[in-house]
Motif scaffolding. Structure first.
Motif, PDB file in Angstrom:
ATOM      1  N   ASN A  24      63.507  46.563  64.723  1.00  0.00           N
ATOM      2  CA  ASN A  24      64.407  47.692  64.973  1.00  0.00           C
ATOM      3  C   ASN A  24      63.539  48.881  65.342  1.00  0.00           C
ATOM      4  OD1 ASN A  24      66.250  49.732  65.105  1.00  0.00           O
ATOM      5  ND2 ASN A  24      66.915  49.604  62.974  1.00  0.00           N
ATOM      6  N   MET A  25      63.317  49.092  66.627  1.00  0.00           N
ATOM      7  CA  MET A  25      62.401  50.127  67.094  1.00  0.00           C
ATOM      8  C   MET A  25      63.044  51.514  67.181  1.00  0.00           C
ATOM      9  SD  MET A  25      59.840  48.291  67.107  1.00  0.00           S
ATOM     10  CE  MET A  25      58.915  46.853  67.650  1.00  0.00           C
ATOM     11  N   ARG A  26      64.289  51.627  66.718  1.00  0.00           N
ATOM     12  CA  ARG A  26      64.934  52.938  66.635  1.00  0.00           C
ATOM     13  C   ARG A  26      64.899  53.477  65.196  1.00  0.00           C
ATOM     14  NH1 ARG A  26      69.133  55.178  70.124  1.00  0.00           N
ATOM     15  NH2 ARG A  26      69.539  53.115  71.001  1.00  0.00           N
ATOM     16  N   ALA A  27      64.407  52.668  64.282  1.00  0.00           N
ATOM     17  CA  ALA A  27      64.519  52.996  62.861  1.00  0.00           C
ATOM     18  C   ALA A  27      63.754  54.247  62.459  1.00  0.00           C
ATOM     19  CB  ALA A  27      64.039  51.812  62.021  1.00  0.00           C
ATOM     20  N   SER A  28      62.689  54.576  63.190  1.00  0.00           N
ATOM     21  CA  SER A  28      61.818  55.692  62.792  1.00  0.00           C
ATOM     22  C   SER A  28      62.438  57.061  63.024  1.00  0.00           C
ATOM     23  CB  SER A  28      60.485  55.604  63.548  1.00  0.00           C
ATOM     24  OG  SER A  28      60.718  55.618  64.948  1.00  0.00           O
ATOM     25  N   THR A  29      63.641  57.121  63.597  1.00  0.00           N
ATOM     26  CA  THR A  29      64.292  58.416  63.872  1.00  0.00           C
ATOM     27  C   THR A  29      65.135  58.896  62.698  1.00  0.00           C
ATOM     28  OG1 THR A  29      66.214  57.319  64.884  1.00  0.00           O
ATOM     29  CG2 THR A  29      64.392  57.917  66.348  1.00  0.00           C
TER      30      THR A  29
ATOM     31  N   HIS B 226      74.177  57.377  61.641  1.00  0.00           N
ATOM     32  CA  HIS B 226      72.786  57.671  61.997  1.00  0.00           C
ATOM     33  C   HIS B 226      71.807  56.765  61.263  1.00  0.00           C
ATOM     34  CE1 HIS B 226      69.144  59.803  62.958  1.00  0.00           C
ATOM     35  NE2 HIS B 226      68.937  60.116  61.691  1.00  0.00           N
ATOM     36  N   GLN B 227      72.065  56.462  60.011  1.00  0.00           N
ATOM     37  CA  GLN B 227      71.121  55.670  59.219  1.00  0.00           C
ATOM     38  C   GLN B 227      71.150  54.181  59.570  1.00  0.00           C
ATOM     39  OE1 GLN B 227      72.155  56.056  55.094  1.00  0.00           O
ATOM     40  NE2 GLN B 227      74.107  54.991  55.312  1.00  0.00           N
ATOM     41  N   LEU B 228      72.041  53.788  60.484  1.00  0.00           N
ATOM     42  CA  LEU B 228      72.132  52.386  60.895  1.00  0.00           C
ATOM     43  C   LEU B 228      71.740  52.191  62.357  1.00  0.00           C
ATOM     44  CD1 LEU B 228      75.495  51.407  59.135  1.00  0.00           C
ATOM     45  CD2 LEU B 228      73.167  51.307  58.224  1.00  0.00           C
ATOM     46  N   ALA B 229      71.060  53.181  62.950  1.00  0.00           N
ATOM     47  CA  ALA B 229      70.661  53.111  64.357  1.00  0.00           C
ATOM     48  C   ALA B 229      69.784  51.887  64.602  1.00  0.00           C
ATOM     49  CB  ALA B 229      69.927  54.384  64.748  1.00  0.00           C
TER      50      ALA B 229
END
Length: 729
Positions: free
Chosen positions: A458-463, A544-547
Motif C-alpha cells: 500500500n504505497m499511499r499509506a505514508s500520507t 483518509h486512514q484507509l487510503a
C-alpha cells in the motif's frame, strides 16, 4: 516302451512391474516413488484411481547463486495438473484456470473452444501391476527435465542466457519426501557450457552451474473454503479469472489470496480458529532476534480481531533437533540466509489453489544483510529513487522468472545505516541506536508477514499524518506513522530529539485491520446478504486512514504513475515539506560524518558508505518533490460513495509551485552539499587485493550531484508529465 513326452515347463506370466520394484527402495505417499538401489533411477507410481483427478503442482528454488537470476526460496506459480492415460503413455495435462463459464448459461457448452490446456509431458508407461491398478513411469524423464516448469529462461533482448545447456548426466534427484497429502522432490539441475557468461565468487566455475529445485504435488484441499472476490479498493494478491458468460465492462471474477480460517465457535463474536496460521522460525534465526520476531509476527492478531478471530496467528521456534526440514511445504517458515550479493533483504511469498485463491503455504526469506552494515558502493552510488528498480533490472537481465521482489528490507538496510550515522552525529547513546535496529526489525517482519497473509503493498499509506504530527510522540505511539505496514515509507529521524517519535511503525495500522476484515471475516450463507456485508466494508474506502494504492500506481520512476500520494520513500501528507526537512538533516549530518566515522588504524570505508547513503537519501527526497509537478490525485472509490469524491483531481497550482521552489533550493542550487567539502578528501574506499583495477578512486562529487539533478529532470521533462502539466480550467 513308448517314451513319455517331456512336459514343457509352464511359463510364468511376465511381471515387469514386480521385477522393477523388487530392485528399488519405495517411498509411499500421495504419489509413491521407487528408487533403483543400483542405478539411482527414479520411478513414479500413478494409481488407476488417480487418473483424471486434479492435483496442485508447485515449485520453488531450494538453492541457486543469485547470478543465475534465481535465489533460495523463490516461489514459482502453482497450477492444476491431471494425469491422463493415452494408450501406453501417461500424460500430464495442465488445466487452464483463467476462465469461468456459468454452467446455467448455454454458452458454457463451448467452454473448451479456443482455450489451450497444455500437455506438459507424455511419458511411456514402463510397467503396470498385475491387477492393473498401478502404473510406473520414468521419474527421471519427468523430474530431471523442464517439462513441468521452464527453468532456464530465454536470453533477454540483446543479452545472453545466464545458464548453459541442461546436463542429463550431471543432473540428479537429491531427495524425495512423500506424505499423505503432498509429495516433494528436490532435484539438482546442472547447466553446462564451454563459454560461460556468468561468474563471481558464489558461482566459482560458470561452466557448471547448479540450480536446486523442488517439485511439489499436492492433493486439492477438501474443506469448506469459499472463494472471496477481489475489490479494487482493498489490496490483496489475486488469481485473475475472466467470466466468459456475463455482459460487463469488467467481466472479472478474480479471487483474493487468503488462508482458510474457520471459527471454533461460529456464533461467538470473537473466536479462536480451528486451525491457526502457524509460522516457524527456522533454527538459522539469530538467537538475539527471536523474541522480537515472534512478537512482531503475532502482532497481526490485532488485525484479525477485526475479522472476528483471536490468536489467529502463531509463531513457534524450530528446534535444533527437529526431524522436519524447513523446505517441507507443510510448514510455513521464517528462513534466514547470508547471501554474498542478495537481490533483496526480505521476501514473503505464498502459493495457492489456483481455483479458489486459498493460500496453501508460505515462507519468509530474510537476509542477514538487512540488519548489518554491509551495503555495496556500486549500488549506493546510484541516486535513483528506487533500489527495487535496480534489483528488477538486474534480475530481468539474468532472465529471472519473477522480477518482482519486496524491497522493504533493502530499504530498511540503507535507512538503518543512515539513521545510525545521524544518531552518531547527534550523540545518541548505544541504547538509542539499538532501538533503531529493534524498530526496523519489527517493521520488516510485520511487512513480510503481511505479504504471506495475501496483502499487497500500500504505497499511499505514508500520507496518514501531517508533517507536524509525525513529531508528536503521543499521537504517533497511538496511531502510527502510516496507515499500513505494507508501505515503503521514509525513515522518521528528527534533528530535534524532543520531536523524535517512532522511527518506523512497529504495529499494524488502521488500513491493515480493515483489509483483514474484508478478507478474513466469516461469510454469510445468503449470497445477497453476503454481498451487502462486504459492500458495507469496502464503502469505507474514502476514509483518509484507509487510503490505498499499490505498486502499479506508484511514481517511483520517471513518468510512471500520476498520483504523488502513491509513492515510495516519502512520509506525511505533505511530502515536499517533509523532503525539505530531510534535505536539511542531510546537510547538517554530512560535514560531521568525518568526525564520528573515522577511527584510528581503520580505513575510510564506513565514512564513504555513510556519505553515499546520506546523499542518496537527499536525492530520493528531491525526486519525491518532482512528483507534484503535473501530478493528478486519483481515488479508487466507486460512484456514489461520497458526494465530494472525484476520481481524478489535479494537484493544486499552489502545491506545484511549492515543489518547484523546493527543487530550486535543494536540487538545482549552485552550492548543493557545499557543507560537506571538508569531507571530500577522505572519501576513499578500502583496497582489497586488485579489486580496484580499472576504477577511478576519486569520489566523483560532480557526477553524483549531476546524477541527482538528472533524476529530477528525467521526471520533469518526461513527455507523459508534459501532457498533464497544464493549468487546469
Amino acid at each position: 516302451k513308448k517314451k513319455q513326452p517331456v512336459k514343457k515347463e509352464e511359463k510364468k506370466p511376465e511381471d515387469k512391474f514386480g521385477d522393477i520394484v523388487k530392485k528399488c527402495k519405495k517411498k509411499e505417499g500421495l504419489l509413491s516413488f521407487y528408487t533403483d538401489t543400483t542405478t539411482g533411477k527414479t520411478y513414479i507410481e500413478i494409481q488407476k484411481a488417480q487418473l483424471n483427478q486434479e492435483f496442485i503442482y508447485f515449485n520453488y528454488i531450494e538453492n541457486a547463486p543469485v547470478e543465475t537470476g534465481y535465489h533460495k526460496g523463490a516461489f514459482g506459480d502453482s497450477k492444476i495438473v491431471v494425469f491422463k492415460k493415452n494408450y501406453e503413455r501417461l500424460e500430464v495435462v495442465q488445466a487452464n484456470t483463467n476462465y469461468y463459464y456459468d454452467p446455467s448459461n448455454a454458452i458454457s457448452k463451448s467452454a473448451s473452444s479456443n482455450i489451450n490446456n497444455p500437455v506438459l509431458a507424455s511419458e511411456k508407461i514402463e510397467a503396470t501391476s498385475s491387477d492393473g491398478n498401478k502404473m510406473l513411469i520414468d521419474g527421471d524423464a519427468l523430474l530431471l527435465s523442464e517439462k513441468m516448469q521452464l527453468v532456464k529462461m530465454p536470453a533477454p533482448r540483446g543479452g545472453d542466457a545466464p545458464l548453459g545447456s541442461l546436463s542429463k548426466e550431471k543432473s540428479k534427484v537429491n531427495s524425495i519426501r512423500t506424505y499423505k497429502e503432498n509429495s516433494e522432490i528436490v532435484v539438482s539441475y546442472v547447466y553446462e557450457t564451454s563459454s560461460p557468461n556468468i561468474g563471481g565468487d558464489a558461482v566459482a566455475d560458470g561452466r557448471n552451474v547448479t540450480v536446486q529445485y523442488q517439485h511439489s504435488f499436492l492433493s486439492v484441499p477438501q474443506n469448506n473454503f469459499k472463494p472471496r472476490y477481489d475489490d479494487p479498493r482493498v489490496g490483496y494478491f489475486t488469481t485473475q479469472v475472466n467470466d466468459m458468460t456475463v455482459a460487463s465492462a469488467t467481466p472479472w471474477r478474480d479471487v483474493i489470496h487468503r488462508w482458510n480460517l474457520e471459527k471454533k465457535n461460529p456464533n461467538d463474536k470473537l473466536s479462536e480458529p480451528i486451525q491457526p496460521i502457524t509460522f516457524w522460525m527456522e533454527n538459522t534465526t539469530p538467537v538475539e532476534f527471536r523474541p522480537i520476531i515472534k512478537e512482531a509476527v503475532e502482532r497481526w492478531n490485532v488485525a484479525f480481531e477485526a475479522a472476528g478471530f483471536k490468536n489467529a496467528v502463531v509463531c513457534l521456534q524450530q528446534p535444533d533437533d527437529a526431524t522436519w526440514d524447513a523446505g517441507d511445504i507443510r510448514y510455513n517458515v521464517l528462513r534466514w540466509t547470508s547471501t554474498p550479493a542478495p537481490p533483496f533483504g526480505g521476501y514473503g511469498p505464498s502459493f495457492v489453489n489456483p481455483r479458489t485463491g486459498e493460500i496453501l503455504g508460505a515462507d519468509i526469506m530474510l537476509e542477514w544483510v538487512a540488519l548489518t552494515n554491509r551495503v555495496y558502493a556500486d549500488r549506493t552510488f546510484r541516486l535513483g529513487s528506487s533500489l527495487s528498480d535496480e534489483q528488477e533490472e538486474i534480475l530481468k537481465s539474468k532472465g529471472a522468472r519473477n522480477p518482482f521482489l519486496c524491497n522493504a528490507a533493502a530499504m530498511s538496510n540503507e535507512q538503518l545505516i543512515f539513521g545510525t550515522s545521524a544518531a552518531n552525529v547527534m550523540g545518541a547513546s548505544d541504547l538509542e541506536k539499538q532501538e533503531i535496529v529493534r524498530q526496523m526489525l519489527y517493521r520488516l517482519v510485520l511487512h513480510e508477514v503481511g505479504h504471506t497473509l495475501g496483502l499487497t503493498h500500500n504505497m499511499r499509506a505514508s500520507t496518514l499524518q501531517s508533517v507536524s504530527d509525525i513529531k508528536n510522540v503521543e499521537k504517533i505511539n497511538k496511531e502510527g506513522l502510516a496507515n499500513s505496514v505494507m508501505e515503503y515509507p521514509a525513515f522518521n529521524y528528527q534533528m530535534n530529539p524532543k520531536e523524535q517519535a517512532l522511527y518506523c511503525d512497529v504495529k499494524v495500522g488502521p488500513y491493515d485491520k480493515w483489509v483483514i476484515e474484508y478478507g478474513y471475516s466469516q461469510a454469510l450463507s445468503d449470497e445477497k446478504k453476503e454481498k451487502e456485508r462486504l459492500d458495507k466494508i469496502t464503502s469505507r474506502s474514502t476514509e483518509h486512514q484507509l487510503a490505498y494504492g499499490n505498486d502499479a500506481d506508484d511514481m517511483r520512476t520517471a513518468g510512471r504513475g500520476i498520483d504523488p500520494d502513491v509513492n515510495i520513500y516519502d512520509l506525511s501528507s505533505d511530502p515536499v515539506a517533509y523532503g525539505a526537512e530531510r534535505c536539511e538533516l542531510v546537510k547538517f549530518v554530512l560535514p560531521k560524518l568525518k568526525e564520528h566515522l573515522i577511527s584510528s588504524n581503520e580505513s575510510y570505508a564506513e565514512l564513504l558508505q555513510s556519505f553515499l547513503i546520506a546523499t542518496k537519501e537527499y536525492g530520493i527526497q528531491t525526486n519525491v518533490m518532482t512528483r507534484q509537478i503535473g501530478g493528478v490525485h486519483y481515488d479508487r472509490a466507486y460512484a456514489g460513495q461520497g458526494s465530494s469524491v472525484k476520481p481524478l483531481e489535479p494537484v493544486s497550482e499552489v502545491k506545484q509551485k511549492e515543489a518547484m521552489n523546493a527543487l530550486a533550493k535543494y536540487a538545482f542550487a549552485a552550492d548543493v552539499w557545499s557543507e560537506a567539502i571538508p569531507t571530500f578528501n577522505y572519501l576513499l574506499d578500502q583496497r582489497r587485493g586488485f579489486g580496484h583495477f580499472s576504477k577511478s578512486d576519486d569520489p566523483k562529487i560532480h557526477d553524483r550531484i549531476l546524477d541527482m539533478q538528472s533524476e529530477c529532470l528525467n521526471h520533469l521533462m518526461h513527455p507523459r508529465v508534459h501532457q498533464r502539466d497544464r493549468k487546469s480550467v
